[in-house]
Design a protein around this motif. Structure first.
Motif, PDB file in Angstrom:
ATOM      1  N   TYR A  40      -0.892  -0.084 -14.729  1.00 27.00           N
ATOM      2  CA  TYR A  40       0.552  -0.289 -14.638  1.00 27.00           C
ATOM      3  C   TYR A  40       0.877  -1.482 -13.743  1.00 27.00           C
ATOM      4  O   TYR A  40       1.712  -2.338 -14.088  1.00 27.00           O
ATOM      5  N   ALA A  41       0.212  -1.543 -12.587  1.00 28.28           N
ATOM      6  CA  ALA A  41       0.474  -2.628 -11.647  1.00 28.28           C
ATOM      7  C   ALA A  41       0.132  -3.983 -12.256  1.00 28.28           C
ATOM      8  O   ALA A  41       0.827  -4.980 -12.023  1.00 28.28           O
ATOM      9  N   GLY A  42      -0.939  -4.026 -13.030  1.00 25.68           N
ATOM     10  CA  GLY A  42      -1.321  -5.280 -13.660  1.00 25.68           C
ATOM     11  C   GLY A  42      -0.230  -5.831 -14.552  1.00 25.68           C
ATOM     12  O   GLY A  42      -0.033  -7.055 -14.632  1.00 25.68           O
ATOM     13  N   ARG A  43       0.488  -4.948 -15.213  1.00 25.62           N
ATOM     14  CA  ARG A  43       1.593  -5.393 -16.079  1.00 25.62           C
ATOM     15  C   ARG A  43       2.748  -5.953 -15.254  1.00 25.62           C
ATOM     16  O   ARG A  43       3.573  -6.712 -15.783  1.00 25.62           O
ATOM     17  N   ARG A  44       2.806  -5.577 -13.984  1.00 23.29           N
ATOM     18  CA  ARG A  44       3.850  -6.093 -13.088  1.00 23.29           C
ATOM     19  C   ARG A  44       3.359  -7.273 -12.253  1.00 23.29           C
ATOM     20  O   ARG A  44       4.095  -7.772 -11.401  1.00 23.29           O
ATOM     21  N   GLY A  45       2.120  -7.693 -12.472  1.00 25.12           N
ATOM     22  CA  GLY A  45       1.567  -8.797 -11.692  1.00 25.12           C
ATOM     23  C   GLY A  45       1.220  -8.414 -10.272  1.00 25.12           C
ATOM     24  O   GLY A  45       1.232  -9.264  -9.368  1.00 25.12           O
ATOM     25  N   VAL A  46       0.884  -7.147 -10.055  1.00 23.59           N
ATOM     26  CA  VAL A  46       0.591  -6.622  -8.717  1.00 23.59           C
ATOM     27  C   VAL A  46      -0.825  -6.055  -8.691  1.00 23.59           C
ATOM     28  O   VAL A  46      -1.232  -5.340  -9.619  1.00 23.59           O
ATOM     29  N   THR A  47      -1.596  -6.357  -7.658  1.00 23.15           N
ATOM     30  CA  THR A  47      -2.918  -5.767  -7.478  1.00 23.15           C
ATOM     31  C   THR A  47      -2.792  -4.539  -6.574  1.00 23.15           C
ATOM     32  O   THR A  47      -1.866  -4.435  -5.761  1.00 23.15           O
ATOM     33  N   VAL A  48      -3.738  -3.619  -6.726  1.00 20.77           N
ATOM     34  CA  VAL A  48      -3.726  -2.369  -5.963  1.00 20.77           C
ATOM     35  C   VAL A  48      -4.962  -2.325  -5.075  1.00 20.77           C
ATOM     36  O   VAL A  48      -6.087  -2.523  -5.539  1.00 20.77           O
ATOM     37  N   GLY A  49      -4.754  -2.065  -3.777  1.00 18.96           N
ATOM     38  CA  GLY A  49      -5.853  -2.042  -2.819  1.00 18.96           C
ATOM     39  C   GLY A  49      -5.989  -0.701  -2.122  1.00 18.96           C
ATOM     40  O   GLY A  49      -5.010   0.026  -1.948  1.00 18.96           O
ATOM     41  N   ILE A  50      -7.220  -0.387  -1.737  1.00 17.07           N
ATOM     42  CA  ILE A  50      -7.492   0.819  -0.960  1.00 17.07           C
ATOM     43  C   ILE A  50      -7.946   0.410   0.437  1.00 17.07           C
ATOM     44  O   ILE A  50      -8.610  -0.613   0.613  1.00 17.07           O
ATOM     45  N   GLU A  51      -7.583   1.210   1.423  1.00 17.37           N
ATOM     46  CA  GLU A  51      -7.823   0.847   2.827  1.00 17.37           C
ATOM     47  C   GLU A  51      -8.739   1.861   3.510  1.00 17.37           C
ATOM     48  O   GLU A  51      -8.362   3.017   3.684  1.00 17.37           O
ATOM     49  N   PRO A  52      -9.938   1.444   3.917  1.00 18.34           N
ATOM     50  CA  PRO A  52     -10.778   2.331   4.721  1.00 18.34           C
ATOM     51  C   PRO A  52     -10.193   2.481   6.128  1.00 18.34           C
ATOM     52  O   PRO A  52      -9.592   1.547   6.668  1.00 18.34           O
ATOM     53  N   ALA A  53     -10.371   3.657   6.714  1.00 15.75           N
ATOM     54  CA  ALA A  53      -9.903   3.904   8.078  1.00 15.75           C
ATOM     55  C   ALA A  53     -10.951   4.722   8.823  1.00 15.75           C
ATOM     56  O   ALA A  53     -11.790   5.389   8.214  1.00 15.75           O
ATOM     57  N   SER A  54     -10.891   4.683  10.130  1.00 18.41           N
ATOM     58  CA  SER A  54     -11.821   5.432  10.972  1.00 18.41           C
ATOM     59  C   SER A  54     -11.852   6.908  10.593  1.00 18.41           C
ATOM     60  O   SER A  54     -10.856   7.478  10.139  1.00 18.41           O
ATOM     61  N   SER A  55     -13.005   7.533  10.805  1.00 18.02           N
ATOM     62  CA  SER A  55     -13.127   8.974  10.540  1.00 18.02           C
ATOM     63  C   SER A  55     -12.221   9.800  11.435  1.00 18.02           C
ATOM     64  O   SER A  55     -11.998  10.983  11.172  1.00 18.02           O
ATOM     65  N   LEU A  56     -11.678   9.202  12.480  1.00 19.22           N
ATOM     66  CA  LEU A  56     -10.687   9.897  13.297  1.00 19.22           C
ATOM     67  C   LEU A  56      -9.425  10.204  12.496  1.00 19.22           C
ATOM     68  O   LEU A  56      -8.606  11.022  12.909  1.00 19.22           O
ATOM     69  N   TYR A  57      -9.293   9.536  11.342  1.00 18.17           N
ATOM     70  CA  TYR A  57      -8.148   9.759  10.462  1.00 18.17           C
ATOM     71  C   TYR A  57      -8.565  10.519   9.206  1.00 18.17           C
ATOM     72  O   TYR A  57      -7.964  10.355   8.134  1.00 18.17           O
ATOM     73  N   ALA A  58      -9.576  11.373   9.335  1.00 21.25           N
ATOM     74  CA  ALA A  58     -10.072  12.125   8.179  1.00 21.25           C
ATOM     75  C   ALA A  58      -9.042  13.082   7.604  1.00 21.25           C
ATOM     76  O   ALA A  58      -9.181  13.535   6.461  1.00 21.25           O
ATOM     77  N   ASP A  59      -8.001  13.387   8.356  1.00 18.33           N
ATOM     78  CA  ASP A  59      -6.956  14.258   7.829  1.00 18.33           C
ATOM     79  C   ASP A  59      -6.035  13.534   6.857  1.00 18.33           C
ATOM     80  O   ASP A  59      -5.283  14.176   6.105  1.00 18.33           O
TER      81      ASP A  59
END
Length: 292
Positions: free
Chosen positions: A134-153
Motif C-alpha cells: 500500500y505504501a509503495g503506491r503512495r510513494g512511501v517506504t516502510v521501516g522497522i526500528e530495533p530497540a534495546s531489550s529494555l523495551y521488550a514490552d
C-alpha cells in the motif's frame, strides 16, 4: 535560550519532533526551523489531531522537510480481526505521511507474540508486506526500528542483525537508532554489507552511569562512538538524514530546545569533517584508515 546558529545546517541534519513532546506539529516545525535545520521527523501522535494541510504548509513556509513519520506497526497478531485493524491503522499513517510530504514511515514491531522468535518475525513480515504494498503506491517506504531489550514490552526486535532478515523478507527498510544498536559486535560489518536496507538513522548519546530511561544525552557528550559510526554509514553509501532524537532527565535539565540545538550543531560539524576518499566513498577525516 540560544540556538547557537545563524546559518542553515547541512541538509542531512534532522531533528525529531519527539524532542519536543509538548509542542504541536506546527510548533515543532517552527522550532526546528529556528535551529537552522531543514529536515525533521514527526511523531504520528502529533499528526492525529493536526490539520495536515496546515502542517504541510508550515513546512514549506519555514523550509523544513518532513522526511519521515512514525507509524503504528505494532500489530496484534492474536486474531484476524485485530490484524485487519492494525493494517488499517498503519495504512492511515502512511496516508498522513504522504499528506505532509514524508517519503517514509517507521515504527516498532510490538511485544513478542510467541515464544518462538522466528515464527513471530515471519508472522510480522507477512502482515507488514500488505502495508509495504500500500505504501509503495503512495510513494512511501516502510521501516522497522530495533530497540534495546529494555523495551521488550513494546517490541521484540532488538538488533540490526535481526532486522535485516525481516526487512528483506517483507520489502522493508530499517530505521537504525544508533543509541540502541551501538553495542552490537557485528554492527560495522552489517552496515557495510546491508547499507541498502538503512532508510533512516537516529542519533543520541549515553552518559556512563545513567539508568533512567531513555537516558539519552546530546551527541558528542557521552560514551557512544557516534563519530566513527556516522563515518561507517557515510562510507557504506548511506545518503539519508541523521535524525536527532532526544529524551530523558539530561535533556529536560538542559532544556529541550537547547539540547536539540547542541545536538544539531554537533551532527553538522561531524558531517562537515567528512571528505571524499579515493576508493571508500566518504570518510571522516579523523577516522582510522581501514586495514590493507
Amino acid at each position: 535560550m540560544s540556538t547557537g546558529t545563524d546559518r542553515q545546517l547541512d541538509r542531512r541534519v534532522s531533528v525529531s519532533g519527539l524532542c519536543f513532546p509538548s509542542l504541536t506539529a506546527v510548533e515543532s516545525i517552527e522550532v526546528v526551523a529556528s535551529l537552522g535545520v531543514s529536515a525533521m521527523s514527526m511523531s504520528r501522535y502529533k499528526l492525529l489531531d493536526a490539520d495536515l494541510a496546515l502542517v504541510a504548509e508550515a513546512g514549506r513556509r519555514h523550509g523544513v522537510r518532513i522526511v519521515a513519520t512514525t507509524a503504528a506497526l505494532a500489530f496484534d497478531l492474536s486474531s484476524r480481526a485485530s490484524v485487519r485493524d492494525g493494517i488499517a491503522q498503519a495504512c492511515a499513517d502512511v496516508d498522513r505521511a504522504a499528506a505532509v510530504g514524508a517519503r517514509s514511515v517507521y515504527g516498532v514491531l510490538g511485544p513478542r507474540p510467541s515464544a518462538d522468535w522466528s515464527l513471530a518475525a515471519a508472522a510480522f513480515a507477512e502482515v507488514a508486506a500488505e502495508v509495504v504494498e500500500y505504501a509503495g503506491r503512495r510513494g512511501v517506504t516502510v521501516g522497522i526500528e530495533p530497540a534495546s531489550s529494555l523495551y521488550a514490552d513494546v517490541t521484540f526486535l532488538h538488533s540490526f542483525r535481526d532486522a535485516i532478515g525481516i526487512a528483506r523478507a517483507a520489502g522493508l527498510v530499517v530505521c537504525l537508532d544508533l543509541f540502541h544498536v551501538w553495542i552490537e559486535g557485528s554492527l560495522h560489518d552489517d552496515i557495510r554489507q546491508h547499507a541498502d536496507l538503512i532508510g533512516h538513522v537516529q542519533v543520541a548519546d549515553l552518559v556512563g552511569g545513567d539508568r533512567a530511561l531513555p537516558a539519552q544525552s546530546v551527541p558528542g557528550e557521552g560514551i557512544i562512538p557516534l563519530r566513527e559510526m556516522i563515518g561507517w554509514l557515510i562510507e557504506a553509501g548511506y545518503d539519508g538524514v541523521f535524525d536527532v532524537e532526544l529524551g530523558g532527565p539530561r535533556i529536560e535539565a538542559a532544556g529541550q530546545v537547547e539540547a536539540a540545538s547542541r545536538a544539531a550543531r554537533w551532527v553538522d560539524q561531524t558531517l562537515a569533517s567528512a571528505r571524499p576518499a579515493a576508493r571508500h566513498g566518504l570518510r571522516l577525516v579523523d577516522s582510522p584508515e581501514p586495514p590493507p
